[in-house]
Each structure stands twice: as structure tokens, then as C-alpha cells.
Design a protein around this motif. Structure first.
Motif, short mmCIF file in Angstrom:
data_model
loop_
_atom_site.label_atom_id
_atom_site.label_comp_id
_atom_site.label_asym_id
_atom_site.label_seq_id
_atom_site.Cartn_x
_atom_site.Cartn_y
_atom_site.Cartn_z
N ASP A 18 9.32 -1.88 9.34
CA ASP A 18 8.40 -2.07 8.21
C ASP A 18 9.02 -2.99 7.16
O ASP A 18 8.79 -2.83 5.96
CB ASP A 18 8.05 -0.72 7.59
N SER A 19 9.77 -3.97 7.59
CA SER A 19 10.47 -4.87 6.66
C SER A 19 9.52 -5.81 5.93
O SER A 19 9.86 -6.34 4.87
CB SER A 19 11.54 -5.68 7.39
N ALA A 20 8.31 -6.01 6.47
CA ALA A 20 7.34 -6.83 5.75
C ALA A 20 6.87 -6.13 4.48
O ALA A 20 6.44 -6.78 3.53
CB ALA A 20 6.14 -7.15 6.65
N ALA A 21 6.94 -4.80 4.47
CA ALA A 21 6.58 -4.04 3.27
C ALA A 21 7.75 -4.01 2.30
O ALA A 21 7.59 -4.26 1.10
CB ALA A 21 6.17 -2.62 3.64
N THR A 22 8.93 -3.69 2.80
CA THR A 22 10.17 -3.78 2.01
C THR A 22 11.34 -3.70 2.97
O THR A 22 11.30 -2.95 3.96
CB THR A 22 10.25 -2.66 0.94
N THR A 23 12.36 -4.47 2.68
CA THR A 23 13.55 -4.46 3.53
C THR A 23 14.50 -3.35 3.11
O THR A 23 14.49 -2.90 1.97
CB THR A 23 14.30 -5.80 3.44
N GLN A 24 15.34 -2.93 4.05
CA GLN A 24 16.43 -2.03 3.70
C GLN A 24 17.52 -2.80 2.94
O GLN A 24 17.53 -4.03 2.94
CB GLN A 24 17.00 -1.37 4.95
#
Length: 404
Positions: free
Chosen positions: A27-33
Motif C-alpha cells: 500500500d505504498s501508493a497510499a503512504t510509504t513505510q
């Protein structure tokens, strides 16, 4: 060399179990770690250097100011721009709103604004409101049925309508499709259009050289670039930035104030009213340092290898429809399975520790264009590996068996 195991070890969130299963974060398009260095930078500021920036003459304030402005330079260098061309905002959304509001006095009912159906709502709604305030005409670039632009058709459309403003995404947040910006921006520039590029998704993966790109404005969000939430930035050509009307008013952004009159500072201070998100700015510089410590080419190659591996596996599942372009993509796969609701698939995947996004992805016009109500989105970043893909595909197959 690109050492994926070493990189994964830098991200503590990836080391946990979700529902008893190893976390597979797609779900990195929403937010990256966030890497440990970003987390440590945040903690270090509040533990040791917490003070307000600018004007303070005590040691903590001077240290905070130095770190804060050094961070601006660090991020500016990432984009190959000058620090004076970088305005801090709450994120890409606020950056777009800043520009759209700042252009109000420059447009009228003879003006035309061009956007597209591929855009995130944040690059649609501010322009709708600007058109409403000014009487300008709002048009959308032609989009092929598959969610891709035909560049020649877009150029002809721009030549026909001669826009005053063109706002377009660098890469789709929903599909991951990369826009071939060069001919589109050049066509707009032939009519002296003001050009804004939404780089929220692309800035991490493509690491653009903004002077070469040639747009007037470029927006991005720190949290999609390994940095903290609540922070983003606006690049603007210096003359274009200074031509915008102020967006917010208050302290810090003024030169002089009397009861009768206020004189505003030059950009970037002109658009940075109030106490900024100091800790986030400093932590974002740590994120950029982390990114630039890696080979840009190696990161991009790794991301594409993982994306292509996932796409091949997903294509092999009967009944799955993929909407993302597989030819020119930052690493995002949007898909549906027959007529199953994407929420159901995402919920079932979570039971296996797989984090994906489902819904319309703040891109309702695009969903309408594709003839769907929403889809499942699996988005990849530099810390994903082949094992993530294998676990995702195995879990998906199990979920689909339950749904059949």
C-alpha cells in the motif's frame, strides 16, 4: 549493489506480524513505510533540539533553524532546484490548492483550464473551484479507454483549446501509469500556459530533474517518499511563485505590518505562514538522504523487476482483470476479480497479513471512465521483494477460492 535484505531491515514496520502472518505491505501508493533514520530524526529533534525556527537568538532556536533550512536545501538538491523555489506545505493537496487559489486574479471568463480524468481528486476539485470563481472554462484531456493518454491526441487538444493552465499527473495514483509529459508540457508552453504537475506518486520512483521536466509547478508529499505525514512541498519557478497571490496570512510570511498595511516577504517565506512542521521537515531530509544513498538506477530496476514479477503472476489467475498499464508504470497493479467487490478481496487478504488498498482511490472520474465502481490496488516500493509477491499471490488465490 542493491541489497534488498539490508534495505528491508531498515524498515521496522516490515518486521511485524499481522493476524499472525508476516506483514506484506503493498500500500505504498497510499503512504510509504519509514526507515529507522527518519524515525530517529523525528525523535532526536523533539528530545534534543526542540525550538521554534527563525528569529530566535538562543542556541536551540539557531540549531533548529539551521537544520530546518538545511533540510530545504537537501530536498531542493534531490529535485535539482534551488532552495528559494521550494515551499513547504502540508502535502501535495495543499500545494495544488495554494497554486489554484493564487491564480484567481490571473484568470477570467476567457481563460481555459485543462486537467484530465486520470487525476486524483486533489488535482481536480481545486481547479473546479478556480473555474467557478473566475468563470474560466474547465476541460479534460482525452483519455483512451485503457486509462492511457495518446500523446498526439492530447497535443492536438491543447493546440485547439490554447489553455491558460494545464494541471496533469506525472503518474496515476490509481493505476500507476506514467504520463509522457514532455510533448504535453511543450504543447502547453507554446501557448504560455501555466503548467502544474502532480508528482505525489512519481517523486519517489522517478526522482525527477525538475528543470529538465520544464513545468512551472511540481507538487509532492513527504509521506509517499519514505518521510513523515503532514508535510509536502511545492516547487515553483521563482517568477511564477512570486506572481501568485498569498494563500494564507499570519506570522513569518510578512516583511512589515502596520494597522493600515502589510508587506509580504518574497517566496518561499511568502507562502509559509505560522509555525511550520519543523520535525517533519528535518525528518524528511533524513528520508531524502536515505534515498540518495542508494543508486537511483538500482532502485528503479529493482522496483520494475518486482512489479513485472507480480504482474506476470497476477495475469496467470483466471478471472482477474488488470486495469494498470504494464508497459510504463511506477509499480502499481489495479485489478478486479470477476464481479466480486474489491472491499471483500482486500478484507480477506488482510487476514493473511497482506496490506492492499480497495475502492475508488480518490479517482472517481477515472473509475467512471473505466466502467467500474472501484478496484483492488497493490502498490510496490523499493523494500518489496519476490517473497512479498509470492505470499500475495498465494493469499489471493486462497481468497478467490473462498469467494467462488
Amino acid at each position: 549493489m542493491f541489497n534488498i535484505e539490508k534495505i528491508r531491515a531498515d524498515f521496522p514496520a516490515l518486521q511485524q506480524l499481522i493476524n499472525g502472518q508476516p506483514l506484506v505491505y503493498l500500500d505504498s501508493a497510499a503512504t510509504t513505510q519509514k526507515p529507522r533514520s527518519v524515525i530517529s530524526a523525528t525523535e532526536q529533534f523533539y528530545a534534543r533540539n526542540n525550538a521554534n525556527v527563525h528569529r530566535g537568538r538562543h542556541t536551540l532556536s539557531e540549531q533548529a533553524t539551521q537544520a530546518y533550512e538545511q533540510a530545504r536545501l537537501t530536498v531542493a538538491n534531490y529535485f535539482n532546484i534551488t532552495a528559494s523555489e521550494l515551499v513547504w506545505t502540508k502535502g501535495a493537496t495543499e500545494a495544488i490548492n495554494l497554486v489554484a487559489n493564487g491564480l484567481t486574479e490571473q484568470l477570467n471568463d476567457n481563460s481555459t483550464i485543462i486537467i484530465s480524468a486520470l487525476e486524483h481528486h486533489a488535482n481536480i476539485v481545486p481547479w473546479q473551484q478556480l473555474a467557478k470563481r473566475t468563470g474560466a472554462k474547465l476541460l479534460a484531456l482525452p483519455l483512451q479507454q485503457n486509462g492511457c493518454f495518446d500523446v498526439q491526441t492530447c497535443v492536438k487538444f491543447i493546440e485547439q483549446h490554447k489553455p491558460s493552465v494545464l494541471a496533469i499527473t506525472h503518474a496515476s495514483n490509481a493505476l500507476g501509469n506514467i504520463t509522457d509529459l514532455d510533448p504535453i508540457l511543450h504543447a502547453a508552453k507554446r501557448h504560455d500556459a501555466i503548467t502544474l504537475v502532480d508528482g505525489a506518486q512519481a517523486a519517489l520512483h522517478l526522482q525527477p530533474n525538475l528543470p529538465q521536466l520544464g513545468c512551472d509547478f511540481y507538487v509532492f508529499s513527504a509521506h509517499k517518499m519514505l518521510g513523515p505525514t503532514g508535510l509536502g512541498g511545492l516547487y515553483g519557478r521563482y517568477d511564477r511563485l512570486n506572481s501568485l497571490a498569498v494563500y494564507q496570512t499570519g506570522g513569518e510570511m510578512i516583511e512589515t505590518v502596520t494597522l493600515a498595511k502589510t508587506v509580504f516577504r518574497q517566496t518561499p517565506a511568502k507562502f509559509e505562514a505560522g509555525t511550520p512542521n519543523i520535525a517533519a521537515v528535518i525528518a524528511f531530509a533524513a528520508a531524502i538522504d536515505y534515498l540518495t544513498s542508494l543508486s537511483k538506477a538500482s532502485v528503479y530496476t529493482h522496483e520494475q523487476i518486482i512489479f513485472n514479477y507480480a504482474a506476470e503472476k497476477l495475469q496467470g489467475i483466471a478471472g482477474v482483470t488488470i486495469y494498470s498499464s504494464l508497459e510504463n508504470n511506477i509499480g502499481t497493479l489495479c485489478f478486479n476479480y470477476r464481479d466480486e467487490h474489491p472491499f471483500d478481496i482486500a478484507t480477506l487478504l488482510d487476514g493473511y497479513g497482506i496490506a492492499v488498498r480497495s475502492g475508488h482511490h480518490c479517482a472517481q472520474p477515472l473509475m467512471q471512465h473505466l466502467g467500474i465502481n472501484g478496484c483492488v490496488r497493490a502498490s510496490f516500493a523499493l523494500y518489496n521483494n519476490h517473497s512479498d509477491v509470492d505470499l500475495f499471490i498465494a493469499a489471493l488465490q486462497n481468497c478467490l477460492e473462498l469467494l467462488d
